[in-house]
Design a protein around this motif. Structure first.
Motif, PDB file in Angstrom:
ATOM      1  N   ARG A  63       0.833  -1.196   0.000  1.00 39.22           N
ATOM      2  CA  ARG A  63       0.000   0.000   0.000  1.00 39.22           C
ATOM      3  C   ARG A  63       0.873   1.253   0.000  1.00 39.22           C
ATOM      4  N   SER A  64       1.929   1.240   0.794  1.00 37.02           N
ATOM      5  CA  SER A  64       2.834   2.380   0.863  1.00 37.02           C
ATOM      6  C   SER A  64       3.501   2.627  -0.490  1.00 37.02           C
ATOM      7  N   ARG A  65       3.945   1.562  -1.132  1.00 34.86           N
ATOM      8  CA  ARG A  65       4.563   1.684  -2.446  1.00 34.86           C
ATOM      9  C   ARG A  65       3.544   2.222  -3.458  1.00 34.86           C
ATOM     10  N   ALA A  66       2.333   1.721  -3.399  1.00 37.41           N
ATOM     11  CA  ALA A  66       1.277   2.179  -4.315  1.00 37.41           C
ATOM     12  C   ALA A  66       0.989   3.667  -4.097  1.00 37.41           C
ATOM     13  N   ARG A  67       0.988   4.093  -2.854  1.00 39.33           N
ATOM     14  CA  ARG A  67       0.760   5.521  -2.557  1.00 39.33           C
ATOM     15  C   ARG A  67       1.882   6.383  -3.114  1.00 39.33           C
ATOM     16  N   ARG A  68       3.116   5.912  -2.958  1.00 41.59           N
ATOM     17  CA  ARG A  68       4.256   6.674  -3.489  1.00 41.59           C
ATOM     18  C   ARG A  68       4.149   6.811  -5.002  1.00 41.59           C
ATOM     19  N   TYR A  69       3.827   5.714  -5.674  1.00 39.16           N
ATOM     20  CA  TYR A  69       3.683   5.753  -7.132  1.00 39.16           C
ATOM     21  C   TYR A  69       2.526   6.667  -7.542  1.00 39.16           C
ATOM     22  N   ALA A  70       1.429   6.573  -6.830  1.00 41.02           N
ATOM     23  CA  ALA A  70       0.278   7.420  -7.140  1.00 41.02           C
ATOM     24  C   ALA A  70       0.634   8.897  -6.959  1.00 41.02           C
ATOM     25  N   LEU A  71       1.397   9.199  -5.924  1.00 42.47           N
ATOM     26  CA  LEU A  71       1.820  10.574  -5.681  1.00 42.47           C
ATOM     27  C   LEU A  71       2.715  11.079  -6.805  1.00 42.47           C
ATOM     28  N   VAL A  72       3.640  10.260  -7.242  1.00 38.61           N
ATOM     29  CA  VAL A  72       4.527  10.653  -8.346  1.00 38.61           C
ATOM     30  C   VAL A  72       3.723  10.854  -9.629  1.00 38.61           C
ATOM     31  N   VAL A  73       2.782   9.972  -9.900  1.00 34.46           N
ATOM     32  CA  VAL A  73       1.930  10.123 -11.093  1.00 34.46           C
ATOM     33  C   VAL A  73       1.147  11.428 -10.996  1.00 34.46           C
ATOM     34  N   LEU A  74       0.603  11.728  -9.824  1.00 37.15           N
ATOM     35  CA  LEU A  74      -0.133  12.985  -9.635  1.00 37.15           C
ATOM     36  C   LEU A  74       0.775  14.184  -9.870  1.00 37.15           C
ATOM     37  N   GLN A  75       2.001  14.129  -9.370  1.00 35.38           N
ATOM     38  CA  GLN A  75       2.946  15.226  -9.573  1.00 35.38           C
ATOM     39  C   GLN A  75       3.248  15.420 -11.060  1.00 35.38           C
ATOM     40  N   VAL A  76       3.444  14.349 -11.785  1.00 35.87           N
ATOM     41  CA  VAL A  76       3.729  14.438 -13.226  1.00 35.87           C
ATOM     42  C   VAL A  76       2.527  15.021 -13.968  1.00 35.87           C
ATOM     43  N   LEU A  77       1.328  14.558 -13.630  1.00 37.73           N
ATOM     44  CA  LEU A  77       0.125  15.083 -14.283  1.00 37.73           C
ATOM     45  C   LEU A  77      -0.061  16.572 -13.990  1.00 37.73           C
TER      46      LEU A  77
END
Length: 142
Positions: free
Chosen positions: A11-25
């Motif tokens: 879950r923590s890894r998924a949150r980190r990836y989601a955060l990075v995707v949000l930052q890129v978008l």
């Protein structure tokens, strides 16, 4: 020996990836928005003129958006850039509501919420950077 990922780690890894995707978008949104402002696109200039902001203000906001977009993509600056965008977007919501009308407020309001999520998620990194600005140039991971 095999390692089994725990639900919390996954879950923590998924949150980190989601955060990075949000930052890129968000960076992509700000680049697209900033280019129109810096390039003084006639439609953009007219919209800003309706809000009482002249070409110099339009270009200034565009430059801030472009710089902030770059900041969102640099891990050590992402939280600080998002925090600055929160301030910018609060201004955008207020000015839009006061000059254009409430019907147009959802656009900057949604972006405000999204950058606030990034700013909140990166708050510890931002605080560490503000406590010791030398961290920006340090080769050690924070």
């Amino acid at each position: 020996m095999t390692t089994i990922a725990t639900p919390t780690a996954t879950r923590s890894r998924a949150r980190r990836y989601a955060l990075v995707v949000l930052q890129v978008l968000l960076a992509a949104v700000y680049v697209a928005s900033g280019i129109g402002k810096v390039g003084l696109d006639p439609t953009v200039v007219a919209g800003f003129a309706a809000m009482g902001i002249g070409p110099a203000g339009t270009v200034t906001i565009g430059v801030l958006e472009l710089l902030g977009a770059i900041g969102l993509l640099i891990p050590r600056l992402a939280g600080l850039a998002a925090t600055a965008f929160v301030a910018l977007m609060i201004g955008a919501v207020v000015i839009t509501a006061a000059t254009v009308g409430v019907a147009m407020v959802p656009v900057p309001a949604v972006v405000l919420v999204l950058v606030a999520v990034v700013a909140w998620a990166r708050r510890h990194e931002t605080a560490a950077l503000l406590r010791d600005p030398r961290r920006l140039w340090s080769t050690r991971r924070a």
